[in-house]
Motif scaffolding. Structure first.
Motif, PDB file in Angstrom:
ATOM      1  N   TYR A 139      30.300  71.532  78.398  1.00  0.00           N
ATOM      2  CA  TYR A 139      30.994  70.464  77.663  1.00  0.00           C
ATOM      3  C   TYR A 139      31.922  69.676  78.600  1.00  0.00           C
ATOM      4  N   ILE A 140      32.749  70.410  79.337  1.00  0.00           N
ATOM      5  CA  ILE A 140      33.758  69.773  80.179  1.00  0.00           C
ATOM      6  C   ILE A 140      33.107  68.994  81.320  1.00  0.00           C
ATOM      7  N   GLY A 141      32.126  69.619  81.982  1.00  0.00           N
ATOM      8  CA  GLY A 141      31.452  68.955  83.092  1.00  0.00           C
ATOM      9  C   GLY A 141      30.758  67.680  82.663  1.00  0.00           C
ATOM     10  N   SER A 142      30.112  67.716  81.506  1.00  0.00           N
ATOM     11  CA  SER A 142      29.433  66.519  80.999  1.00  0.00           C
ATOM     12  C   SER A 142      30.431  65.394  80.745  1.00  0.00           C
ATOM     13  N   GLY A 143      31.541  65.713  80.104  1.00  0.00           N
ATOM     14  CA  GLY A 143      32.554  64.699  79.821  1.00  0.00           C
ATOM     15  C   GLY A 143      33.146  64.102  81.082  1.00  0.00           C
ATOM     16  N   LEU A 144      33.437  64.940  82.074  1.00  0.00           N
ATOM     17  CA  LEU A 144      34.018  64.446  83.322  1.00  0.00           C
ATOM     18  C   LEU A 144      33.049  63.528  84.061  1.00  0.00           C
ATOM     19  N   GLN A 145      31.763  63.891  84.083  1.00  0.00           N
ATOM     20  CA  GLN A 145      30.801  63.043  84.784  1.00  0.00           C
ATOM     21  C   GLN A 145      30.621  61.702  84.083  1.00  0.00           C
ATOM     22  N   LEU A 146      30.687  61.694  82.749  1.00  0.00           N
ATOM     23  CA  LEU A 146      30.583  60.425  82.027  1.00  0.00           C
ATOM     24  C   LEU A 146      31.830  59.563  82.196  1.00  0.00           C
ATOM     25  N   PHE A 147      32.938  60.167  82.615  1.00  0.00           N
ATOM     26  CA  PHE A 147      34.120  59.391  82.990  1.00  0.00           C
ATOM     27  C   PHE A 147      33.739  58.375  84.063  1.00  0.00           C
ATOM     28  N   VAL A 148      32.907  58.811  85.007  1.00  0.00           N
ATOM     29  CA  VAL A 148      32.514  57.945  86.123  1.00  0.00           C
ATOM     30  C   VAL A 148      31.541  56.872  85.654  1.00  0.00           C
ATOM     31  N   GLY A 149      30.421  57.292  85.062  1.00  0.00           N
ATOM     32  CA  GLY A 149      29.412  56.335  84.653  1.00  0.00           C
ATOM     33  C   GLY A 149      29.918  55.348  83.613  1.00  0.00           C
ATOM     34  N   GLY A 150      30.656  55.845  82.622  1.00  0.00           N
ATOM     35  CA  GLY A 150      31.175  54.970  81.580  1.00  0.00           C
ATOM     36  C   GLY A 150      32.179  53.960  82.116  1.00  0.00           C
ATOM     37  N   THR A 151      33.003  54.380  83.059  1.00  0.00           N
ATOM     38  CA  THR A 151      34.010  53.477  83.630  1.00  0.00           C
ATOM     39  C   THR A 151      33.370  52.353  84.429  1.00  0.00           C
ATOM     40  N   VAL A 152      32.377  52.693  85.237  1.00  0.00           N
ATOM     41  CA  VAL A 152      31.704  51.667  86.032  1.00  0.00           C
ATOM     42  C   VAL A 152      31.024  50.642  85.125  1.00  0.00           C
ATOM     43  N   ILE A 153      30.391  51.103  84.049  1.00  0.00           N
ATOM     44  CA  ILE A 153      29.724  50.181  83.129  1.00  0.00           C
ATOM     45  C   ILE A 153      30.728  49.219  82.497  1.00  0.00           C
ATOM     46  N   VAL A 154      31.870  49.754  82.049  1.00  0.00           N
ATOM     47  CA  VAL A 154      32.858  48.917  81.361  1.00  0.00           C
ATOM     48  C   VAL A 154      33.471  47.875  82.288  1.00  0.00           C
ATOM     49  N   TRP A 155      33.812  48.277  83.516  1.00  0.00           N
ATOM     50  CA  TRP A 155      34.569  47.392  84.404  1.00  0.00           C
ATOM     51  C   TRP A 155      33.706  46.583  85.364  1.00  0.00           C
ATOM     52  N   MET A 156      32.399  46.826  85.398  1.00  0.00           N
ATOM     53  CA  MET A 156      31.559  46.124  86.371  1.00  0.00           C
ATOM     54  C   MET A 156      31.538  44.607  86.179  1.00  0.00           C
ATOM     55  N   PRO A 157      31.449  44.067  84.955  1.00  0.00           N
ATOM     56  CA  PRO A 157      31.498  42.597  84.838  1.00  0.00           C
ATOM     57  C   PRO A 157      32.782  42.006  85.423  1.00  0.00           C
ATOM     58  N   SER A 158      33.921  42.654  85.184  1.00  0.00           N
ATOM     59  CA  SER A 158      35.177  42.168  85.743  1.00  0.00           C
ATOM     60  C   SER A 158      35.187  42.272  87.268  1.00  0.00           C
ATOM     61  N   TYR A 159      34.628  43.348  87.790  1.00  0.00           N
ATOM     62  CA  TYR A 159      34.564  43.533  89.241  1.00  0.00           C
ATOM     63  C   TYR A 159      33.737  42.429  89.884  1.00  0.00           C
ATOM     64  N   LEU A 160      32.584  42.127  89.264  1.00  0.00           N
ATOM     65  CA  LEU A 160      31.722  41.080  89.805  1.00  0.00           C
ATOM     66  C   LEU A 160      32.395  39.714  89.708  1.00  0.00           C
ATOM     67  N   ASN A 161      33.143  39.492  88.670  1.00  0.00           N
ATOM     68  CA  ASN A 161      33.850  38.227  88.505  1.00  0.00           C
ATOM     69  C   ASN A 161      34.944  38.049  89.550  1.00  0.00           C
ATOM     70  N   ARG A 162      35.664  39.133  89.840  1.00  0.00           N
ATOM     71  CA  ARG A 162      36.815  39.029  90.745  1.00  0.00           C
ATOM     72  C   ARG A 162      36.430  39.050  92.211  1.00  0.00           C
ATOM     73  N   TYR A 163      35.455  39.896  92.575  1.00  0.00           N
ATOM     74  CA  TYR A 163      35.174  40.108  93.989  1.00  0.00           C
ATOM     75  C   TYR A 163      33.899  39.417  94.470  1.00  0.00           C
ATOM     76  N   TYR A 164      33.070  38.952  93.519  1.00  0.00           N
ATOM     77  CA  TYR A 164      31.874  38.206  93.889  1.00  0.00           C
ATOM     78  C   TYR A 164      31.948  36.754  93.412  1.00  0.00           C
ATOM     79  N   ASP A 165      33.062  36.402  92.739  1.00  0.00           N
ATOM     80  CA  ASP A 165      33.242  35.059  92.198  1.00  0.00           C
ATOM     81  C   ASP A 165      32.082  34.631  91.301  1.00  0.00           C
ATOM     82  N   MET A 166      31.535  35.596  90.550  1.00  0.00           N
ATOM     83  CA  MET A 166      30.449  35.278  89.623  1.00  0.00           C
ATOM     84  C   MET A 166      31.024  34.744  88.320  1.00  0.00           C
ATOM     85  N   PRO A 167      30.413  33.719  87.749  1.00  0.00           N
ATOM     86  CA  PRO A 167      30.839  33.279  86.419  1.00  0.00           C
ATOM     87  C   PRO A 167      30.491  34.348  85.378  1.00  0.00           C
TER      88      PRO A 167
END
Length: 442
Positions: A237-265
């Motif tokens: 249970y714990i290991g699964s939740g911790l690993q999804l911390f990584v994948g879920g975070t990247v999915i949520v923040w990736m559009p903002s990351y691309l907007n800020r550091y790649y100047d993508m609209p």
């Protein structure tokens, strides 16, 4: 990334539903699942616009995403039980109506507080849809199709996420961010109205539902203690939740990351982020298939593979975010996300192997709870707060390190896995013998 309880394989009750009608039920239920994730993930595509218009911090943006996962984690159990009691079709339609109206509320929100309340209600509406939706789907098909249907249904979450970010970004670029939410809401409202008109409780095997309810009541008397009785299953249970911390975070923040550091609209950032989400979804399936193939004669190997997926994703994502913006970085992010969600299959197998067969539905719901409370809910919020202090790029450099903690937890599970499996098998044999003795006496 949620596991949904599936009826026991020994349910031999006749389906009693025509094949064309069964596929109509599947299509509508699948469509609502896509609407569920479109409404949830469209927010990520418009993060840059909200941040600029309302002068929000990254911590505030992360909370808008995390609150949905938090409510899903907290309310899955009680709302699923209510749906079984008051009718699944009616409950699914009400859920879809609620999250669609809440998404429409996001479109008309005038400030952060109103947006937070609307996102809170989106989470309430979506909390039990996965578990109740798959229960409806498998009730209208023969049992030899259940594995295929469950896999296809779970894949709907990834399709919805991709569509939510890609279409949300495109609509926002053309019409503004409010129309992104409005578009998702109107799609959900249309399906919410059609669903109870076409799908009827009386036509989806009421006898099967009654038998399932009786089995659920009987399961209370069975060994629920196996949900937490071994060190290995708790570690899963714990290991699964911790690993999804990584994948879920990247999915949520990736559009903002691309907007800020790649100047993508907004529209292009949403489209590229959607491709990364597809990599994660494909990796979930491929890693699960690889785990089954390599662990056919050695079940313990699933734990070893879970550790490998954690370490591999940590290495690839850490290398990616150590590089400057460019094609090489994007390629490494895609590779890292390909295996970041790879632990989903092994974790599901571990939980199934380490809990009593009579409580597998509850065990998977517990796994879903851990995934949301340890990973999907806190990940975006914590990363947002860290981003406010040191910037999103630096925050992303820290996120993959959580995979090291997940790998350590899985290593702990591996140390006790064989012993815990043997003990559970002994308990199941004892239960079977006791049941046989009671039947003879009767």
């Amino acid at each position: 990334m949620a596991f949904h309880p599936i009826a026991a394989d020994d349910d031999d009750c006749a389906v009693g539903v025509s094949r064309p009608y069964a596929w109509i039920v599947f299509a509508l239920t699948f469509g609502l699942l896509i609407s569920d994730y479109m409404s949830r993930q469209v927010l990520n595509a418009v993060f840059p616009m909200l941040k600029g218009e309302w002068a929000l911090s990254d911590g505030q943006l992360g909370l808008l995403s995390g609150i949905v996962a938090l409510m899903v984690g907290l309310l899955t159990f009680p709302l699923s039980l209510m749906a079984d009691r008051f009718g699944r079709v009616k409950s699914l339609a009400l859920m879809a109506l609620l999250w669609s109206l809440a998404t429409l509320g996001c479109a008309v929100a005038q400030d952060y507080q109103q947006m937070f309340i609307a996102r809170f209600m989106v989470g309430v509406g979506e909390a039990a849809y996965g578990s109740v939706g798959i229960a409806v789907v498998i009730s209208v098909f023969p049992k030899h199709l259940r594995a295929t249907l469950a896999s296809a249904f779970m894949a709907g979450g990834m399709f919805g996420s991709v569509l939510g970010m890609a279409l949300g970004g495109a609509i926002a670029a053309k019409l503004g961010w409010r129309w992104s939410f409005a578009g998702m809401a109107l799609f959900g409202l249309l399906l919410a109205v059609l669903y109870p008109i076409i799908v009827k409780e009386a036509r989806i095997a009421p006898r099967r539902a009654a038998l399932a309810a009786n089995k659920a009541a009987a399961a209370v008397k069975r060994p629920l203690r196996t949900l937490f009785s071994s060190r290995s299953v708790i570690a899963a249970y714990i290991g699964s939740g911790l690993q999804l911390f990584v994948g879920g975070t990247v999915i949520v923040w990736m559009p903002s990351y691309l907007n800020r550091y790649y100047d993508m609209p907004t529209d292009k950032a949403g489209g590229v982020a959607a491709i990364i989400v597809l990599c994660s979804g494909a990796g979930m399936i491929l890693c699960g298939m690889l785990s089954d193939r390599l662990s056919r004669h050695c079940p313990e190997r699933k734990v070893t593979l879970a550790i490998a997926y954690c370490l591999g994703s940590c290495l690839l994502l850490s290398a990616a975010f150590a590089l400057p913006a460019g094609p090489v970085q994007l390629a490494l992010i895609c590779l890292g996300m390909l295996i970041a969600a790879g632990t989903t299959g092994p974790c599901g197998a571990m939980v199934a192997n380490l809990t009593h067969y009579s409580v597998h539905g509850t065990a998977f719901a517990t796994l879903t709870l851990a995934n949301n409370m340890l990973g999907l809910a806190p990940g975006p919020f914590i990363t947002g707060r860290v981003s406010d202090l040191i910037g999103l790029h630096a925050a992303f450099q820290l996120v993959p390190l959580v995979s090291l903690a997940a790998g350590a937890v899985f290593f702990y599970a591996k140390c006790h896995y064989h012993k815990d499996i043997a003990r559970l098998k002994g308990e199941q044999v004892h239960d079977s013998m006791s049941k046989a003795v009671l039947e003879v006496k009767v």
